[in-house]
Design a protein around this motif. Structure first.
Motif, PDB file in Angstrom:
ATOM      1  N   LEU A   8       1.131  -1.358  -0.031  1.00 15.08           N
ATOM      2  CA  LEU A   8      -0.015   0.077  -0.179  1.00 15.08           C
ATOM      3  C   LEU A   8       0.801   1.387  -0.222  1.00 15.08           C
ATOM      4  CD1 LEU A   8      -2.945  -1.455   2.456  1.00 15.08           C
ATOM      5  CD2 LEU A   8      -2.637  -0.884  -0.421  1.00 15.08           C
ATOM      6  N   GLN A   9       2.441   0.965   0.114  1.00 18.26           N
ATOM      7  CA  GLN A   9       2.742   2.663   0.128  1.00 18.26           C
ATOM      8  C   GLN A   9       3.509   2.907  -1.528  1.00 18.26           C
ATOM      9  OE1 GLN A   9       6.878   1.534   2.970  1.00 18.26           O
ATOM     10  NE2 GLN A   9       6.273   0.275   2.374  1.00 18.26           N
ATOM     11  N   GLY A  10       3.078   1.672  -2.431  1.00 20.55           N
ATOM     12  CA  GLY A  10       2.937   2.374  -3.788  1.00 20.55           C
ATOM     13  C   GLY A  10       2.098   3.121  -4.654  1.00 20.55           C
ATOM     14  N   PRO A  11       1.793   3.136  -5.570  1.00 17.76           N
ATOM     15  CA  PRO A  11       2.095   2.311  -6.408  1.00 17.76           C
ATOM     16  C   PRO A  11       3.423   3.268  -6.664  1.00 17.76           C
ATOM     17  CG  PRO A  11       0.411   3.567  -7.703  1.00 17.76           C
ATOM     18  CD  PRO A  11       0.213   3.790  -6.266  1.00 17.76           C
ATOM     19  N   CYS A  12       4.466   2.532  -6.789  1.00 20.49           N
ATOM     20  CA  CYS A  12       6.106   2.605  -7.425  1.00 20.49           C
ATOM     21  C   CYS A  12       6.493   2.501  -8.453  1.00 20.49           C
ATOM     22  CB  CYS A  12       6.819   1.679  -6.200  1.00 20.49           C
ATOM     23  SG  CYS A  12       6.746   2.075  -4.170  1.00 20.49           S
ATOM     24  N   ARG A  13       6.794   3.359  -9.424  1.00 17.20           N
ATOM     25  CA  ARG A  13       7.442   3.110 -10.559  1.00 17.20           C
ATOM     26  C   ARG A  13       9.053   3.728 -10.632  1.00 17.20           C
ATOM     27  NH1 ARG A  13       3.938   8.213 -11.941  1.00 17.20           N
ATOM     28  NH2 ARG A  13       5.247   8.340  -9.756  1.00 17.20           N
ATOM     29  N   ILE A  14       9.434   2.636 -11.891  1.00 17.89           N
ATOM     30  CA  ILE A  14      10.904   3.373 -12.251  1.00 17.89           C
ATOM     31  C   ILE A  14      10.974   4.215 -13.371  1.00 17.89           C
ATOM     32  CG2 ILE A  14      13.315   2.026 -13.164  1.00 17.89           C
ATOM     33  CD1 ILE A  14      12.367   0.670 -10.161  1.00 17.89           C
ATOM     34  N   ILE A  15      11.477   5.364 -12.778  1.00 19.08           N
ATOM     35  CA  ILE A  15      11.625   6.567 -13.558  1.00 19.08           C
ATOM     36  C   ILE A  15      13.104   6.954 -14.094  1.00 19.08           C
ATOM     37  CG2 ILE A  15      10.546   8.904 -12.974  1.00 19.08           C
ATOM     38  CD1 ILE A  15       9.353   8.734 -11.009  1.00 19.08           C
ATOM     39  N   PRO A  16      13.301   6.773 -15.187  1.00 19.27           N
ATOM     40  CA  PRO A  16      14.719   7.479 -16.096  1.00 19.27           C
ATOM     41  C   PRO A  16      14.939   8.698 -15.011  1.00 19.27           C
ATOM     42  CG  PRO A  16      12.918   6.533 -17.315  1.00 19.27           C
ATOM     43  CD  PRO A  16      12.443   7.091 -16.116  1.00 19.27           C
ATOM     44  N   ASN A  17      16.743   8.436 -13.989  1.00 18.96           N
ATOM     45  CA  ASN A  17      17.094   9.818 -14.460  1.00 18.96           C
ATOM     46  C   ASN A  17      16.488   9.829 -12.817  1.00 18.96           C
ATOM     47  OD1 ASN A  17      18.905   9.479 -16.555  1.00 18.96           O
ATOM     48  ND2 ASN A  17      17.077  10.850 -17.468  1.00 18.96           N
ATOM     49  N   LYS A  18      15.169   9.499 -11.813  1.00 22.75           N
ATOM     50  CA  LYS A  18      14.670   9.605 -10.610  1.00 22.75           C
ATOM     51  C   LYS A  18      14.888   9.317 -10.185  1.00 22.75           C
ATOM     52  CE  LYS A  18      10.974  12.450  -9.029  1.00 22.75           C
ATOM     53  NZ  LYS A  18       9.495  12.997  -9.186  1.00 22.75           N
ATOM     54  N   ALA A  19      13.954   7.837  -9.970  1.00 23.19           N
ATOM     55  CA  ALA A  19      13.665   6.918  -9.268  1.00 23.19           C
ATOM     56  C   ALA A  19      14.175   5.918  -9.137  1.00 23.19           C
ATOM     57  CB  ALA A  19      12.074   6.483  -9.073  1.00 23.19           C
ATOM     58  N   GLN A  20      15.392   5.335  -9.528  1.00 20.59           N
ATOM     59  CA  GLN A  20      15.483   3.272  -9.502  1.00 20.59           C
ATOM     60  C   GLN A  20      15.707   2.334  -9.049  1.00 20.59           C
ATOM     61  OE1 GLN A  20      17.866   4.563 -12.249  1.00 20.59           O
ATOM     62  NE2 GLN A  20      17.693   6.320 -11.977  1.00 20.59           N
ATOM     63  N   ALA A  21      14.445   2.808  -7.567  1.00 30.07           N
ATOM     64  CA  ALA A  21      14.194   1.624  -6.924  1.00 30.07           C
ATOM     65  C   ALA A  21      13.273   2.116  -6.452  1.00 30.07           C
ATOM     66  CB  ALA A  21      15.516   1.270  -6.136  1.00 30.07           C
ATOM     67  N   GLY A  22      12.107   1.400  -5.831  1.00 33.68           N
ATOM     68  CA  GLY A  22      10.419   1.226  -5.328  1.00 33.68           C
ATOM     69  C   GLY A  22      10.596   2.114  -3.859  1.00 33.68           C
ATOM     70  N   ILE A  23      10.036   2.257  -3.264  1.00 33.35           N
ATOM     71  CA  ILE A  23      10.156   2.563  -1.599  1.00 33.35           C
ATOM     72  C   ILE A  23      10.825   1.347  -0.512  1.00 33.35           C
ATOM     73  CG2 ILE A  23       8.934   3.991   0.404  1.00 33.35           C
ATOM     74  CD1 ILE A  23       6.966   4.287  -1.356  1.00 33.35           C
ATOM     75  N   CYS A  24      10.480   0.336  -0.946  1.00 28.68           N
ATOM     76  CA  CYS A  24      11.319  -0.921  -0.337  1.00 28.68           C
ATOM     77  C   CYS A  24      12.545  -1.099  -1.052  1.00 28.68           C
ATOM     78  CB  CYS A  24      10.487  -1.703  -0.034  1.00 28.68           C
ATOM     79  SG  CYS A  24      10.021  -2.617  -1.787  1.00 28.68           S
ATOM     80  N   GLY A  25      13.444  -0.289  -1.719  1.00 26.55           N
ATOM     81  CA  GLY A  25      14.285  -0.653  -2.388  1.00 26.55           C
ATOM     82  C   GLY A  25      14.588  -1.471  -3.689  1.00 26.55           C
ATOM     83  N   ALA A  26      12.855  -1.886  -3.976  1.00 28.11           N
ATOM     84  CA  ALA A  26      12.793  -3.138  -5.104  1.00 28.11           C
ATOM     85  C   ALA A  26      13.794  -2.507  -6.361  1.00 28.11           C
ATOM     86  CB  ALA A  26      11.451  -3.566  -4.992  1.00 28.11           C
ATOM     87  N   LYS A  27      14.486  -3.320  -7.170  1.00 30.59           N
ATOM     88  CA  LYS A  27      15.172  -2.444  -8.608  1.00 30.59           C
ATOM     89  C   LYS A  27      14.374  -2.961  -9.324  1.00 30.59           C
ATOM     90  CE  LYS A  27      19.415  -2.390  -6.342  1.00 30.59           C
ATOM     91  NZ  LYS A  27      20.332  -3.031  -6.631  1.00 30.59           N
ATOM     92  N   PRO A  28      14.536  -2.644 -10.526  1.00 31.49           N
ATOM     93  CA  PRO A  28      13.610  -2.735 -12.048  1.00 31.49           C
ATOM     94  C   PRO A  28      13.182  -4.166 -12.087  1.00 31.49           C
ATOM     95  CG  PRO A  28      15.200  -1.534 -12.501  1.00 31.49           C
ATOM     96  CD  PRO A  28      15.040  -1.393 -11.014  1.00 31.49           C
ATOM     97  N   GLU A  29      14.551  -4.875 -12.206  1.00 33.38           N
ATOM     98  CA  GLU A  29      14.652  -6.624 -12.634  1.00 33.38           C
ATOM     99  C   GLU A  29      13.486  -7.379 -11.085  1.00 33.38           C
ATOM    100  OE1 GLU A  29      17.105  -4.654 -12.383  1.00 33.38           O
ATOM    101  OE2 GLU A  29      18.719  -5.340 -11.084  1.00 33.38           O
ATOM    102  N   THR A  30      13.940  -7.052 -10.339  1.00 37.87           N
ATOM    103  CA  THR A  30      12.859  -7.610  -8.822  1.00 37.87           C
ATOM    104  C   THR A  30      11.183  -7.076  -9.378  1.00 37.87           C
ATOM    105  OG1 THR A  30      14.526  -7.389  -7.716  1.00 37.87           O
ATOM    106  CG2 THR A  30      12.332  -7.611  -6.503  1.00 37.87           C
ATOM    107  N   ILE A  31      10.928  -5.787  -9.673  1.00 36.09           N
ATOM    108  CA  ILE A  31       9.473  -5.693 -10.159  1.00 36.09           C
ATOM    109  C   ILE A  31       9.017  -6.249 -10.732  1.00 36.09           C
ATOM    110  CG2 ILE A  31       8.313  -3.747 -10.386  1.00 36.09           C
ATOM    111  CD1 ILE A  31       9.731  -1.743  -9.078  1.00 36.09           C
ATOM    112  N   ILE A  32      10.038  -5.851 -12.028  1.00 33.66           N
ATOM    113  CA  ILE A  32       9.271  -6.827 -13.616  1.00 33.66           C
ATOM    114  C   ILE A  32       9.209  -8.625 -13.247  1.00 33.66           C
ATOM    115  CG2 ILE A  32      10.104  -7.351 -15.758  1.00 33.66           C
ATOM    116  CD1 ILE A  32      11.300  -4.442 -16.064  1.00 33.66           C
TER     117      ILE A  32
END
Ligand code: BF8
Ligand code: SF4
Length: 627
Positions: free
Chosen positions: A44-68
């Motif tokens: 419920l902290q999300g939705p988290c998105r990976i945003i180029p040049n801004k957010a490289q991970a979700g709030i918990c630290g999940a990286k794009p490959e983990t999220i995908i």
């Protein structure tokens, strides 16, 4: 060419109805985060998105490959539950037959006894006892609690044990991806992907493969086996397909969904209640199919088939559908509102599938006859309320030959090699009498914007002397394009394929030439493709990955199609999937699926967004096969 009848589209517009085509436009542009897979809503902290040049991970630290990878595993798990729930319904029916709790019967006794033998349970004598023993073994695949995870050697799905190639079982054992119990696997997948659990993309991808295997054996194979036992194993049949199968002066009942328990009963009772329909001034009752449950009836009984997932709304717009009777999966919620603009009764039947605007008639294996009669009575009542001014039944209807079970294919090839029919198919491939086999499967997708990808790809493959197998909505597409007819062999097959099909037809004393696209059934019947490939591999002592066989899902739409795609990949079959899976947000995951996977399963995903590119890539892969 389009599968959307223009007159019906114009009629819907005039009547101010909203169709999926309108809503598709309203949804544009679709969210780039979702499309590339880098959106996470797993807490419920999300939705988290990976945003180029801004957010490289979700709030918990999940990286794009983990999220995908987490998203992919969840999608595969959801798809798997559709097939395993489906299979369970059929298994429970078999159990209830053995306990005399239902009027369903066993149609293919031989298949049941053969399965019992493979399972090493009682296969002789009283058929009810055999049914009980087989059903109990199948139910084990839903409730076994300890398996390889717990270091119990050999404890995995019974249906893998009796169906999968031995060398694959060994490989999956090494990878530790042999499923223990299908419900446990799907449950694990959801647990595993919540906030603060598995973050290792490699582990998540391996779990995705485990789910693919679960889907294949506890879903597809188990469902087909049970359905063949209950309703018979398909054999060559001929019927009509497309919306033109609706009839003006008949009570039209459209059976839509997936599990043939409901549609078989409706079809059975429609025959018995024709007289009642005539009393309502109709000429009789016309049962037609939609989506996969329609295919089940088509394959076994030659019941006409009205259309695929993207034609369900138009079926109501004809104004000639007196009822649309649904069970599970691929039923658009829009049908409720649409039906209410007509006299059409939308009838839901399954406890956990309700649609606002629909009438609900509960259906169970125990009350099947009563429910079927009530549904037919409701349909006859609706017929009386038809508005003749609102009726527009399109003329389109094409002939379709279907029923290509593995049993039928073996029978056909037994005329070349009586003792070992599939060896004859292998020799046909080896001597390049045909260049390969491609299974074109899966859904129709609104994303394709009515581009007939299935048809165009299939025609290109045929021209290149490749035999095409089809299931699910792809089979509807081929049928409607006239690709499942003897004439299609003349018109579309390359010279070698044509010669071969003619020879095979002649050897079987068939009046008409076999079609160049073989209808192998519904989506759970992708198991028939898997079985064909497995037996072909066994009889020729050639590994599956070395056979010139490819799968394509050119218009994949549902979570189920992802699960099926992953299943074929785990078997070692390279699979073309379009539109691309939402993984482009991570080069690592995309590379894994399109390249590195080969090191593990000897297969990969082919990405190709046009029929020409797909055909080219598929043919390239086939030509490289050394067998
Ligand atoms: O199981 S092909 S749109 S109808 S999911 Fe659905 Fe896809 Fe059609 Fe049948 Ni399969
Ligand atoms: Fe964001 Fe992590 Fe929660 Fe996903 S699990 S929504 S990435 S905080």
């Amino acid at each position: 060419m389009t599968f959307l009848n223009k007159q019906l589209l114009a009629k819907a517009k005039k009547e101010k109805l909203s169709l999926y085509t309108d809503r598709f436009l309203e949804q544009q542009p679709q969210c780039p985060f979702g499309l590339s897979g880098v959106c996470c809503r797993n807490c419920l902290q999300g939705p988290c998105r990976i945003i180029p040049n801004k957010a490289q991970a979700g709030i918990c630290g999940a990286k794009p490959e983990t999220i995908i990878a987490r998203n992919l595993l969840r999608t595969t798990a959801s798809g798997t539950t559709c097939h395993t729930d489906h299979a369970r319904e059929s298994v429970l029916t078999l159990l209830k037959i053995s306990q005399n709790q239902t009027t369903y019967k066993i149609k293919d006794e031989l298949k049941l006894r053969e399965l019992a033998e493979k399972l090493r349970v009682r296969s002789w004598g009283n058929i009810s006892l055999v049914a009980k023993a087989v059903a109990e073994e199948a139910l084990e695949d839903f409730r076994r609690q300890e398996g390889l995870y717990h270091k119990k050697e050999g404890n995995f799905l019974n249906w893998i044990n009796i169906t999968a190639p031995k060398e694959k079982i060994e490989l999956w054992k090494k990878l530790n991806i042999l499923p223990v119990n299908c419900d446990m696997e799907t449950s694990h997948a959801f647990h595993q992907t919540t906030l603060g659990n598995d973050a290792d993309p490699n582990d998540l991808l391996l779990s995705t493969l485990r789910l693919g295997i679960t889907d294949g054996y506890a879903g597809l194979h188990l469902a087909t086996d049970m359905q063949d036992i209950l309703f018979g194993t398909p054999t060559l049949t001929r019927t009509e397909s497309n919306l033109g199968v609706l009839k003006k002066d008949y009570v039209n009942i459209i059976v839509h969904g997936h599990i043939p328990l409901l549609s078989e009963k409706i079809n059975e009772w429609a025959k018995k209640l024709n007289k009642k329909a005539r009393k309502a001034n109709a000429n009789g009752i016309n049962v037609v199919g939609m989506c996969c449950t329609g295919i089940e009836l088509l394959m076994r009984l030659g019941v006409p088939i009205a259309g695929h997932i993207l034609q369900q709304e138009l079926a109501i717009v004809t104004g000639a559908a007196d009822s649309v009777v649904v069970d599970v999966q691929c039923i658009y919620p829009s049908l409720g509102d649409l039906a209410n603009c007509y006299h059409t009764k939308l009838i839901t039947t399954i406890d956990y599938v309700r649609i606002p605007g629909a009438m609900h008639i509960p259906f169970s294996v125990e009350n099947a006859d009563k429910a079927a009669q009530e549904i037919i009575n409701q349909s006859i009542q609706a017929y009386k309320k038809r508005n003749p001014r609102k009726i527009l039944i399109p003329k389109e209807s094409s002939e379709v030959y279907a029923g290509f079970s593995v049993e039928l294919i073996k029978e056909l090839f037994s005329k070349i090699n009586k003792k070992n029919p599939l060896k004859a198919l292998y020799t046909t491939l080896k001597t390049r009498q045909i260049n390969g086999i491609v299974a074109v499967v899966g859904c129709r997708s609104s994303k394709l914007n009515q581009q007939p990808f299935h048809e165009e790809l299939t025609k290109l493959l045929l021209k290149n002397n490749i035999l095409v197998l089809a299931t699910g909505c792809s089979a509807h597409a081929s049928a409607q394009a006239g690709l499942m007819t003897p004439e299609a062999t003349e018109k579309y097959a390359g010279q070698k394929l044509k010669l071969f099909l003619k020879k095979l037809s002649r050897l079987n004393n068939l009046k008409n030439t076999l079609p160049p696209v073989w209808h192998m059934g519904s989506c759970v019947d992708n198991s028939r493709i898997s079985r064909l490939v497995t037996e072909l591999s066994l009889c020729s002592k050639t590994r599956i990955e070395n056979l010139p066989i490819i799968v394509s899902a050119p218009e994949a739409a549902t979570e189920k199609s992802v699960a099926i795609g992953v299943f074929f990949l785990t078997l070692g079959i390279t699979t073309h999937i379009n539109p691309p899976l939402p993984t482009s947000g991570s080069r690592y995951i995309t590379n894994f699926l399109t390249k590195d996977l080969q090191k593990i399963t000897f297969s990969k995903i082919i990405l190709a967004i046009t029929p020409e590119k797909a055909a080219k890539s598929i043919i390239q892969v086939i030509n490289k096969k050394d067998f």
